[in-house]
Scaffold this motif. Structure first.
Motif, PDB file in Angstrom:
ATOM      1  N   LEU A   7       7.279 -50.007 -45.870  1.00 21.71           N
ATOM      2  CA  LEU A   7       7.157 -49.056 -44.941  1.00 21.71           C
ATOM      3  C   LEU A   7       7.638 -49.383 -43.582  1.00 21.71           C
ATOM      4  O   LEU A   7       7.696 -48.490 -42.584  1.00 21.71           O
ATOM      5  CB  LEU A   7       5.718 -48.563 -44.894  1.00 21.71           C
ATOM      6  CG  LEU A   7       4.920 -48.119 -46.070  1.00 21.71           C
ATOM      7  CD1 LEU A   7       3.489 -47.888 -45.846  1.00 21.71           C
ATOM      8  CD2 LEU A   7       5.839 -46.783 -46.378  1.00 21.71           C
ATOM      9  N   SER A   8       7.670 -50.815 -43.331  1.00 21.43           N
ATOM     10  CA  SER A   8       8.247 -51.201 -41.930  1.00 21.43           C
ATOM     11  C   SER A   8       8.663 -52.703 -42.169  1.00 21.43           C
ATOM     12  O   SER A   8       8.613 -53.321 -43.238  1.00 21.43           O
ATOM     13  CB  SER A   8       7.260 -51.310 -40.766  1.00 21.43           C
ATOM     14  OG  SER A   8       6.433 -52.352 -41.288  1.00 21.43           O
ATOM     15  N   VAL A   9       9.885 -53.093 -41.323  1.00 20.63           N
ATOM     16  CA  VAL A   9      10.528 -54.239 -41.534  1.00 20.63           C
ATOM     17  C   VAL A   9      10.325 -54.856 -39.982  1.00 20.63           C
ATOM     18  O   VAL A   9      10.706 -54.209 -39.144  1.00 20.63           O
ATOM     19  CB  VAL A   9      11.978 -54.291 -41.944  1.00 20.63           C
ATOM     20  CG1 VAL A   9      12.649 -55.622 -41.674  1.00 20.63           C
ATOM     21  CG2 VAL A   9      12.021 -53.589 -43.194  1.00 20.63           C
ATOM     22  N   GLU A  10      10.101 -56.094 -40.071  1.00 22.24           N
ATOM     23  CA  GLU A  10      10.037 -56.807 -38.502  1.00 22.24           C
ATOM     24  C   GLU A  10      10.952 -58.005 -38.655  1.00 22.24           C
ATOM     25  O   GLU A  10      10.644 -58.756 -39.495  1.00 22.24           O
ATOM     26  CB  GLU A  10       8.596 -57.074 -38.130  1.00 22.24           C
ATOM     27  CG  GLU A  10       8.639 -57.630 -36.505  1.00 22.24           C
ATOM     28  CD  GLU A  10       7.198 -57.678 -36.143  1.00 22.24           C
ATOM     29  OE1 GLU A  10       7.307 -58.237 -34.976  1.00 22.24           O
ATOM     30  OE2 GLU A  10       6.236 -57.473 -36.982  1.00 22.24           O
ATOM     31  N   LYS A  21      11.652 -54.301 -34.924  1.00 25.76           N
ATOM     32  CA  LYS A  21      10.710 -53.639 -35.624  1.00 25.76           C
ATOM     33  C   LYS A  21      11.258 -52.204 -35.990  1.00 25.76           C
ATOM     34  O   LYS A  21      11.541 -51.466 -35.214  1.00 25.76           O
ATOM     35  CB  LYS A  21       9.261 -53.853 -35.150  1.00 25.76           C
ATOM     36  CG  LYS A  21       8.316 -53.039 -36.285  1.00 25.76           C
ATOM     37  CD  LYS A  21       6.911 -53.498 -35.718  1.00 25.76           C
ATOM     38  CE  LYS A  21       5.998 -53.352 -37.087  1.00 25.76           C
ATOM     39  NZ  LYS A  21       4.646 -53.738 -36.835  1.00 25.76           N
ATOM     40  N   ILE A  22      11.227 -51.822 -37.390  1.00 25.21           N
ATOM     41  CA  ILE A  22      11.708 -50.607 -37.879  1.00 25.21           C
ATOM     42  C   ILE A  22      10.622 -50.034 -38.784  1.00 25.21           C
ATOM     43  O   ILE A  22      10.129 -50.799 -39.784  1.00 25.21           O
ATOM     44  CB  ILE A  22      13.163 -50.664 -38.552  1.00 25.21           C
ATOM     45  CG1 ILE A  22      14.205 -51.540 -37.895  1.00 25.21           C
ATOM     46  CG2 ILE A  22      13.440 -49.663 -39.125  1.00 25.21           C
ATOM     47  CD1 ILE A  22      15.384 -51.684 -38.576  1.00 25.21           C
ATOM     48  N   HIS A  23      10.363 -48.934 -38.395  1.00 31.45           N
ATOM     49  CA  HIS A  23       9.279 -48.203 -39.357  1.00 31.45           C
ATOM     50  C   HIS A  23      10.297 -47.161 -40.332  1.00 31.45           C
ATOM     51  O   HIS A  23      10.914 -46.471 -39.817  1.00 31.45           O
ATOM     52  CB  HIS A  23       8.345 -47.380 -38.531  1.00 31.45           C
ATOM     53  CG  HIS A  23       7.420 -48.017 -37.726  1.00 31.45           C
ATOM     54  ND1 HIS A  23       6.466 -48.763 -38.159  1.00 31.45           N
ATOM     55  CD2 HIS A  23       7.597 -48.452 -36.332  1.00 31.45           C
ATOM     56  CE1 HIS A  23       5.648 -49.726 -37.091  1.00 31.45           C
ATOM     57  NE2 HIS A  23       6.613 -49.160 -36.121  1.00 31.45           N
ATOM     58  N   LEU A  24       9.862 -47.450 -41.433  1.00 33.85           N
ATOM     59  CA  LEU A  24      10.846 -46.643 -42.636  1.00 33.85           C
ATOM     60  C   LEU A  24       9.806 -45.511 -43.160  1.00 33.85           C
ATOM     61  O   LEU A  24       8.682 -45.814 -43.317  1.00 33.85           O
ATOM     62  CB  LEU A  24      11.134 -47.643 -43.611  1.00 33.85           C
ATOM     63  CG  LEU A  24      12.010 -48.684 -43.110  1.00 33.85           C
ATOM     64  CD1 LEU A  24      12.161 -49.515 -44.105  1.00 33.85           C
ATOM     65  CD2 LEU A  24      13.324 -48.198 -42.591  1.00 33.85           C
ATOM     66  N   ASP A  25      10.194 -44.469 -43.433  1.00 30.95           N
ATOM     67  CA  ASP A  25       9.812 -43.318 -44.275  1.00 30.95           C
ATOM     68  C   ASP A  25       9.947 -43.607 -45.761  1.00 30.95           C
ATOM     69  O   ASP A  25      11.139 -44.264 -46.036  1.00 30.95           O
ATOM     70  CB  ASP A  25      10.111 -41.915 -43.830  1.00 30.95           C
ATOM     71  CG  ASP A  25       9.623 -40.784 -44.386  1.00 30.95           C
ATOM     72  OD1 ASP A  25      10.063 -40.574 -45.688  1.00 30.95           O
ATOM     73  OD2 ASP A  25       9.050 -40.235 -43.776  1.00 30.95           O
ATOM     74  N   CYS A  49      10.742 -59.764 -47.144  1.00 30.77           N
ATOM     75  CA  CYS A  49       9.612 -59.034 -46.779  1.00 30.77           C
ATOM     76  C   CYS A  49       8.430 -59.429 -47.504  1.00 30.77           C
ATOM     77  O   CYS A  49       8.473 -59.682 -48.938  1.00 30.77           O
ATOM     78  CB  CYS A  49       9.858 -57.415 -46.875  1.00 30.77           C
ATOM     79  SG  CYS A  49      11.052 -56.798 -45.749  1.00 30.77           S
TER      80      CYS A  49
END
Length: 51
Positions: A7-10, A21-25, A49
């Motif tokens: 759901l997110s990658v930092e 930081k990227i928030h993913l759908d 991750c």
């Protein structure tokens, strides 16, 4: 069968990023961008991750 989703990658200090930081759908399937913008760097980080 339920699948785990990222759901997110930092990213910190990896691939030249100080901090990102990227928030993913759950529907995100592809990254689009010009050459040299970090698409491969972000994709390469997924195996690192952890929850």
């Amino acid at each position: 069968m339920q699948r785990d989703a990222i759901l997110s990658v930092e990213i910190k200090g990896l691939f030249g990023y100080k901090s990102l930081k990227i928030h993913l759908d759950q529907e995100v399937k592809i990254f689009i961008g010009e050459n040299g913008t970090g698409k491969t760097s972000i994709s390469t980080s997924f195996p690192f991750c952890s929850s």
